[in-house]
Design a protein around this motif. Structure first.
Motif: not given
Lengths: 523, 347
Positions: B253-274, B311-315
């Motif tokens: 499940f680390i892929e999911l935590y990693a995606i979560l970390a990226v999103v928590l950090g404000g990078t959009s899953l739509n790509g682009g600005k990171f 996590v829900v609260a932060v997101v």
């Protein structure tokens, strides 16, 4: 905040008061919308009468979009009142506006392509039987609405299978089905061909005959004059005036939009072009693509502007894309100054000094979220490679020089490019290409969807670039523009060259005859 | 003030600070760091050490997401690289030899690189959707890892290997330095070369980038290779920590935590600005949260629920809608003030 001045404000010119003494259907008074410190709309008045087609004209940043948003509930007013049928209204959302009878059909159609035409027409108001959607009744009702507009479309067919023009008419049908009183058409004709425009105009006239007021926003002056009864001009967020179209000369209209003198709009003086017999800088021979063009030859001399005219689907865009490595070249060759290469990517073409500006500025041009700075230097950086970054100071200097040279507004390098107006985005795109110091510039509809002021600027810029030795291929659906900008015009029809004319020798009318299909000539 | 509030890293940072404050109030020892034999110990140090595998994976994920992609195979790659490393050390006959361990780690990371090349090939050359392309390896990778270990959980006793996850380099854990090195390397490569801007351009508008002459294929391919290598390193650290190659549990499940970390950090899953800094903060939020759950003694059955709530609260706080609503709340107050003037003007 500015307080209302007590001195009698100069009453903005109104050429007539009311149509046959009728009361305005919609009236906006003293409208002000601010974004931060800037007023996008400053004390603007606007009104529409039942059964008229009204045009809203102005340059980019004049406040047209803001005004449309203000009357359709997409933006709240900071000050001012909106009156619909004599009653003050305040729309919180576009949905509120729609229910009150004010509907919008946007430039980018916001329908659901994978649903049927009938489902789209009656979206959100599906007839129900026992809680379930009654599809038969829905198709019947949709068919009635479509027939009413004189549209021959099968209500059961999937929307996405129809051309954009039909989808747009379906979007209008949807507005009708909501019992529309005021219909806003925002740039409805920018992707339509001549027949489709005629059909759209028919529909609009049917609507006005029923008392609907139509707001028609378009950059095509011809169409404005053909269709509209009155025109309201905005400039810099302020109301300039309201005029009867038939009493306003075209040149005066443009001058009012620009706030300039008529004499400034003179045609460009063509510089001396190299001898026609000289070795062409760009030489494309037998250009053939899978769908599009067959065996097209185009030569462009140094410092020459060659226009490409033709209807939508004539192959004008296919030619441009094949020549610049964007689309696959099935057969034929492209040489720049005698040097050729296998054009399997835009990158390869750029290497030859051959650059392309796409007709789809939003999807294939601007990188919206990146800054103006990054957008301008993107192609140059890509050409150098990722590992040889242009130093930031040098990039800023370079981008700034282009922002100044092309008059990009606002002159802010760090702003996301997507927040600029259409005309300024086009300039950013041009700056990106010009920063490559190209030899041949291929411009596909560079002035589409931008206002008259920016249009003139870009046309003049093309002239200046050519005078400085750049070769330009200029594609536009507007024949007047092609003739104005180009030295020579290549006319395409059904993927083949049907004629090449010197711009000075022809009129728009005779060019139109070449462009149009033969069977339409006699018609 | 509003400038700070609008900064893209404001809310992630605020969430992390809040978590740390809550922790230090709930358990005063949280902030206490003790020095023993010239090495630091304490809850904060544990967070830094324990976050290393997720940090590495999330950094790679950031780059992949910036290109509009996603890499679901990172957990499986961790399992493979751990299996490779342990099998080599186990089979060498001299597990205590530093040279053996170095070779094992190098080979493991190389294998991970090959897997990254495979992912990149599927996405950038064959044009397969990233989620499908990396799903292949996500499902097949653990099978490969099991094959390498012969279906067993390979365990070794090797001091040099154990050092990777548990050892100290002067004051702080060695694993912490590995993450810092990775952060610095990625940040330097992305921001000091033009790679970052070109990656963002490809992510925001692939077709416009192609027309501008950007080598899109190379940039996308490279992102998956980087992600693979970093996952390989993470796999080595994970295996070193448990001194075993567990093909089923490594990086689960680390892929999911990693995606979560990226999103928590404000990078959009739509790509682009990171944002690399954002991802680092995202990882620290997740790791601090896990440490909190452990400490608070939340029963293990309930801990995912607790985790989910936070996590829900932060997101939710970060979502554009909520932020927009907050902003329009202040804007409408401004409008109310403006209204009387309107009334005076209107006839």
């Amino acid at each position: 905040m500015s307080s209302p001045t007590l001195a009698a404000a100069p009453h903005p010119p109104r050429d007539n008061d009311g149509v046959d003494g009728a009361r305005p259907l919609l009236e906006l008074t003293g409208a002000t919308v601010r974004f931060g410190a800037d007023a996008a709309l400053d004390d603007v008045s606007f009104r529409m009468f039942p059964g008229e087609v009204h045009s809203l004209m102005g340059e980019n940043g004049a406040g047209k979009s803001t005004l449309i948003k203000a009357i359709t509930g997409a933006l709240p007013l900071d000050a001012g009142t909106l009156v619909l049928e004599g009653r003050p209204v305040r729309f919180a959302t576009p949905y509120d506006a729609q229910r009150a009878g004010v509907s919008t059909v946007y430039q980018e159609i916001d329908l659901l392509p994978n649903l049927s035409v009938a489902e789209n027409v009656l979206l959100g108001r599906e007839p129900r039987a026992f809680g379930l959607v009654d599809h038969r009744l829905m198709r019947r009702r949709a068919a009635a609405v479509l027939a009413d507009l004189g549209l021959d479309v099968d209500p059961a067919s999937t929307l996405g299978t129809h051309p954009v023009a039909v989808q747009q008419l379906v979007a209008i049908a949807r507005a009708i089905a909501t019992d529309v009183k005021v219909l806003v058409l925002d740039e409805p004709t920018s992707s339509l061909d001549l027949d489709e425009v005629a059909e759209l105009f028919d529909v609009v006239r049917r609507l006005t005959a029923r008392g609907v007021a139509v707001l028609f926003v378009s950059h095509f002056l011809d169409q404005v004059y053909e269709l509209c009864d009155r025109v309201t001009v905005l400039r810099d967020g302020r109301f300039v005036g309201e005029y009867l179209t038939r009493e306003l000369l075209r040149i005066d209209l443009v001058a009012k939009m620009l706030g300039r003198e008529v004499s400034e709009l003179a045609e460009r003086q063509r510089g001396a072009v190299a001898e026609p017999e000289a070795v062409p800088l760009l030489s494309a021979r037998g250009v053939t693509t899978a769908r599009g063009v067959q065996g097209v030859d185009v030569d462009v001399a140094e410092g020459e502007v060659v226009g490409v005219a033709g209807l939508l689907g004539s192959g004008r865009t296919a030619l441009a894309r094949a020549v610049t490595g964007v689309a696959r070249l099935e057969a034929g060759s492209v040489r720049v100054d005698g040097a050729g290469a296998r054009l399997d990517s835009p990158r390869r073409a750029i290497g030859l000094g051959l650059v392309y500006s796409s007709e789809n500025r939003r999807t294939e041009g601007i990188v919206a979220e990146l800054s103006v700075l990054d957008n301008i230097t993107l192609a140059l950086q890509a050409q150098r490679g990722a590992l040889r970054p242009i130093p930031l100071a040098r990039r800023r200097e370079l981008a700034q020089s282009w922002v100044d040279a092309l008059g990009i507004r606002p002159p802010d390098l760090d702003r996301p490019a997507g927040t600029l107006s259409g005309g300024n985005q086009q300039k950013v795109l041009l700056a990106r290409l010009l920063a490559l110091a190209p030899r041949v510039l291929v411009l596909d509809e560079p002035t589409r969807g931008i206002d008259v002021g920016a249009k003139v600027e870009i046309q003049n810029l093309v002239g200046e670039l050519a005078d400085n030795g750049l070769s330009v291929v200029f594609i536009s659906a507007e024949l007047e523009e092609v003739l104005r900008v180009s030295d020579r015009v290549v006319v395409l029809r059904d993927g083949r060259v049907v004629g090449t004319v010197e711009s000075d020798d022809v009129t728009t009318g005779s060019l139109l005859a070449l462009v149009a299909r033969p069977d339409e000539d006699g018609g | 003030m509003t400038g700070i509030l609008r900064h893209r890293l404001f809310w992630p940072s605020a969430a992390l600070v809040l978590l740390i404050v809550v922790n230090s109030v709930a358990r005063p020892k949280f902030l206490t760091t003790t020095m023993r034999d010239g090495q630091l110990y304490g809850a904060l140090v544990d967070v830094l050490r324990g976050s290393a595998p997720l940090m590495l994976v999330a950094l790679g994920m950031t780059i992949v997401i910036a290109t509009r992609g996603i890499d679901l195979s990172v957990g499986a790659i961790m399992a493979v690289s751990g299996a490779v490393a342990l099998t080599i050390i186990d089979g060498s006959g001299d597990p205590e030899n530093v040279g053996t361990v170095l070779v094992a780690v190098l080979v493991a990371v190389l294998v991970a690189l090959v897997l990254g090349v495979w992912n990149g090939f599927l996405v950038s050359v064959l044009g397969i959707q990233p989620i499908i392309a990396t799903l292949v390896l996500m499902l097949a990778g653990r099978g490969v890892a099991l094959l390498i270990t012969g279906g067993f959980i390979t365990t070794v006793n090797s001091a040099p290997f154990a050092y990777i996850a548990s050892g100290y380099l002067t004051l702080l854990p060695f694993a912490f330095f590995v993450s810092v090195a990775a952060i610095v390397a990625i940040a330097l490569v992305e921001r000091r070369t033009a790679l970052g801007v070109l990656t963002e351009a490809v992510g925001v508008n692939p077709e416009a980038s192609r027309l501008a002459g950007v080598r899109r294929r190379g940039i996308v391919w490279g992102a998956y290779v980087v992600s693979g290598v970093l996952a390989g390193l993470a796999g080595v650290i994970y295996a070193s920590n448990i001194k075993a190659a567990d093909a089923n549990a490594a990086g689960l499940f680390i892929e999911l935590y990693a995606i979560l970390a990226v999103v928590l950090g404000g990078t959009s899953l739509n790509g682009g600005k990171f944002s690399i800094a954002g991802t680092v903060i995202g990882v620290l939020i997740i790791q601090t949260l896990e440490s909190t759950i452990l400490f608070l003694g939340v029963p293990s059955a309930e801990s995912p629920v607790f985790f989910a709530f936070v996590v829900v609260a932060v997101v939710v706080i970060q979502s554009p809608r909520v932020r927009g609503a907050l902003r329009s709340l202040t804007a409408s107050r401004r409008r109310d003030v403006a209204e009387p003037t309107t009334a005076e003007v209107a006839p």
